[in-house]
Design a protein around this motif. Structure first.
Motif, PDB file in Angstrom:
ATOM      1  N   GLU A 100       0.806  -1.222   0.000  1.00 37.38           N
ATOM      2  CA  GLU A 100       0.000   0.000   0.000  1.00 37.38           C
ATOM      3  C   GLU A 100       0.838   1.271   0.000  1.00 37.38           C
ATOM      4  O   GLU A 100       0.583   2.186  -0.761  1.00 37.38           O
ATOM      5  N   GLU A 101       1.819   1.344   0.895  1.00 37.47           N
ATOM      6  CA  GLU A 101       2.596   2.567   1.044  1.00 37.47           C
ATOM      7  C   GLU A 101       3.976   2.493   0.406  1.00 37.47           C
ATOM      8  O   GLU A 101       4.712   3.466   0.407  1.00 37.47           O
ATOM      9  N   GLY A 102       4.349   1.332  -0.100  1.00 40.07           N
ATOM     10  CA  GLY A 102       5.707   1.155  -0.603  1.00 40.07           C
ATOM     11  C   GLY A 102       6.647   0.958   0.569  1.00 40.07           C
ATOM     12  O   GLY A 102       6.278   1.144   1.733  1.00 40.07           O
ATOM     13  N   GLY A 103       7.833   0.543   0.308  1.00 41.21           N
ATOM     14  CA  GLY A 103       8.782   0.325   1.386  1.00 41.21           C
ATOM     15  C   GLY A 103       8.639  -1.055   2.005  1.00 41.21           C
ATOM     16  O   GLY A 103       8.141  -1.995   1.378  1.00 41.21           O
ATOM     17  N   THR A 104       9.057  -1.161   3.260  1.00 43.98           N
ATOM     18  CA  THR A 104       9.141  -2.446   3.937  1.00 43.98           C
ATOM     19  C   THR A 104       8.626  -2.334   5.369  1.00 43.98           C
ATOM     20  O   THR A 104       8.946  -1.369   6.062  1.00 43.98           O
ATOM     21  N   ILE A 105       7.869  -3.331   5.791  1.00 44.48           N
ATOM     22  CA  ILE A 105       7.507  -3.456   7.196  1.00 44.48           C
ATOM     23  C   ILE A 105       8.580  -4.346   7.822  1.00 44.48           C
ATOM     24  O   ILE A 105       8.812  -5.466   7.365  1.00 44.48           O
ATOM     25  N   VAL A 106       9.242  -3.829   8.850  1.00 45.44           N
ATOM     26  CA  VAL A 106      10.280  -4.574   9.550  1.00 45.44           C
ATOM     27  C   VAL A 106       9.746  -4.949  10.927  1.00 45.44           C
ATOM     28  O   VAL A 106       9.280  -4.099  11.672  1.00 45.44           O
ATOM     29  N   ARG A 107       9.833  -6.224  11.231  1.00 44.12           N
ATOM     30  CA  ARG A 107       9.385  -6.737  12.523  1.00 44.12           C
ATOM     31  C   ARG A 107      10.583  -7.352  13.232  1.00 44.12           C
ATOM     32  O   ARG A 107      11.238  -8.246  12.692  1.00 44.12           O
ATOM     33  N   LEU A 108      10.917  -6.826  14.412  1.00 45.39           N
ATOM     34  CA  LEU A 108      12.000  -7.359  15.227  1.00 45.39           C
ATOM     35  C   LEU A 108      11.394  -8.128  16.384  1.00 45.39           C
ATOM     36  O   LEU A 108      10.500  -7.621  17.073  1.00 45.39           O
ATOM     37  N   ILE A 109      11.886  -9.325  16.600  1.00 48.52           N
ATOM     38  CA  ILE A 109      11.374 -10.190  17.660  1.00 48.52           C
ATOM     39  C   ILE A 109      12.560 -10.690  18.470  1.00 48.52           C
ATOM     40  O   ILE A 109      13.532 -11.201  17.911  1.00 48.52           O
ATOM     41  N   VAL A 110      12.465 -10.559  19.786  1.00 48.51           N
ATOM     42  CA  VAL A 110      13.474 -11.095  20.688  1.00 48.51           C
ATOM     43  C   VAL A 110      12.772 -12.084  21.609  1.00 48.51           C
ATOM     44  O   VAL A 110      11.768 -11.749  22.243  1.00 48.51           O
ATOM     45  N   VAL A 111      13.293 -13.303  21.657  1.00 47.59           N
ATOM     46  CA  VAL A 111      12.763 -14.336  22.534  1.00 47.59           C
ATOM     47  C   VAL A 111      13.904 -14.755  23.456  1.00 47.59           C
ATOM     48  O   VAL A 111      14.982 -15.103  22.981  1.00 47.59           O
ATOM     49  N   ARG A 112      13.648 -14.700  24.763  1.00 43.05           N
ATOM     50  CA  ARG A 112      14.693 -15.057  25.723  1.00 43.05           C
ATOM     51  C   ARG A 112      14.226 -16.181  26.635  1.00 43.05           C
ATOM     52  O   ARG A 112      13.094 -16.189  27.092  1.00 43.05           O
ATOM     53  N   TRP A 113      15.151 -17.104  26.857  1.00 40.84           N
ATOM     54  CA  TRP A 113      14.965 -18.170  27.825  1.00 40.84           C
ATOM     55  C   TRP A 113      16.010 -17.922  28.911  1.00 40.84           C
ATOM     56  O   TRP A 113      17.171 -18.281  28.745  1.00 40.84           O
ATOM     57  N   PRO A 114      15.624 -17.301  30.016  1.00 43.82           N
ATOM     58  CA  PRO A 114      16.599 -16.996  31.063  1.00 43.82           C
ATOM     59  C   PRO A 114      17.061 -18.251  31.797  1.00 43.82           C
ATOM     60  O   PRO A 114      16.380 -19.269  31.784  1.00 43.82           O
ATOM     61  N   ALA A 115      18.214 -18.126  32.437  1.00 37.81           N
ATOM     62  CA  ALA A 115      18.790 -19.238  33.206  1.00 37.81           C
ATOM     63  C   ALA A 115      18.228 -19.202  34.618  1.00 37.81           C
ATOM     64  O   ALA A 115      18.839 -18.684  35.527  1.00 37.81           O
ATOM     65  N   GLY A 116      17.033 -19.726  34.784  1.00 35.74           N
ATOM     66  CA  GLY A 116      16.451 -19.845  36.119  1.00 35.74           C
ATOM     67  C   GLY A 116      15.440 -18.766  36.462  1.00 35.74           C
ATOM     68  O   GLY A 116      15.338 -17.753  35.787  1.00 35.74           O
ATOM     69  N   PRO A 117      14.692 -18.970  37.538  1.00 37.64           N
ATOM     70  CA  PRO A 117      13.600 -18.073  37.916  1.00 37.64           C
ATOM     71  C   PRO A 117      14.047 -16.682  38.365  1.00 37.64           C
ATOM     72  O   PRO A 117      13.354 -15.701  38.131  1.00 37.64           O
ATOM     73  N   VAL A 118      15.202 -16.581  38.994  1.00 32.50           N
ATOM     74  CA  VAL A 118      15.678 -15.260  39.428  1.00 32.50           C
ATOM     75  C   VAL A 118      16.017 -14.410  38.207  1.00 32.50           C
ATOM     76  O   VAL A 118      15.617 -13.239  38.113  1.00 32.50           O
TER      77      VAL A 118
END
Length: 148
Positions: A100-118
């Motif tokens: 519709e508008e030309g150009g690009t839709i950029v989607r950044l996704i960060v998924v983290r699995w931390p080391a433990g509950p703290v």
């Protein structure tokens, strides 16, 4: 698992944005928190790279998603003294042509699995900062892609 996502419209064709995001050496120019990056081996899917954070931490990363020119994703694992093998981060950059508008839709996704509950609790407290970093990254990427 903790997921943070942001998106933006970039006034540049998908191919131009792709040229920036798929090159490891360009990471410091647009991805907030990255001080240096280099390819260790390979190309495309399976490429191994070393990513150094602004705070000095080094992460070995492997490209786990590669669909030219629309998707690249890599998995980082902390490296060095005290690094926990189960802690990992995945970063995805998804590009979609904006018909519709030309150009690009950029989607950044960060998924983290931390080391433990703290670590998970601390990470949740910092979600606002992670979101702000993604927004900063999108702004920097917009500027880089506009230059061409």
């Amino acid at each position: 698992m903790i997921l943070v996502e942001r998106s933006a419209h970039v006034v540049a064709p998908v191919e131009v944005v792709w040229d920036v995001v798929q090159r490891a050496e360009q990471l410091p120019a647009w991805l907030a928190g990255v001080r240096a990056a280099e390819v260790l081996s390979g190309e495309g899917f399976g490429r191994r790279q070393l990513v150094q954070a602004g705070r000095g931490a080094a992460h070995e990363a492997e490209v786990i998603a590669f669909q030219e020119p629309n998707l690249i994703g890599w998995r980082e694992r902390a490296k060095g003294a005290g690094a926990r093998a189960e802690a990992r981060t995945e970063i995805y950059v998804q590009l979609t042509a904006d018909e519709e508008e030309g150009g690009t839709i950029v989607r950044l996704i960060v998924v983290r699995w931390p080391a433990g509950p703290v670590k998970a609790a601390l990470l949740r407290l910092g979600l606002r900062r992670v979101g702000a970093d993604l927004e900063d990254s999108l702004a920097r990427l917009t500027d880089l892609a506009a230059v061409g």
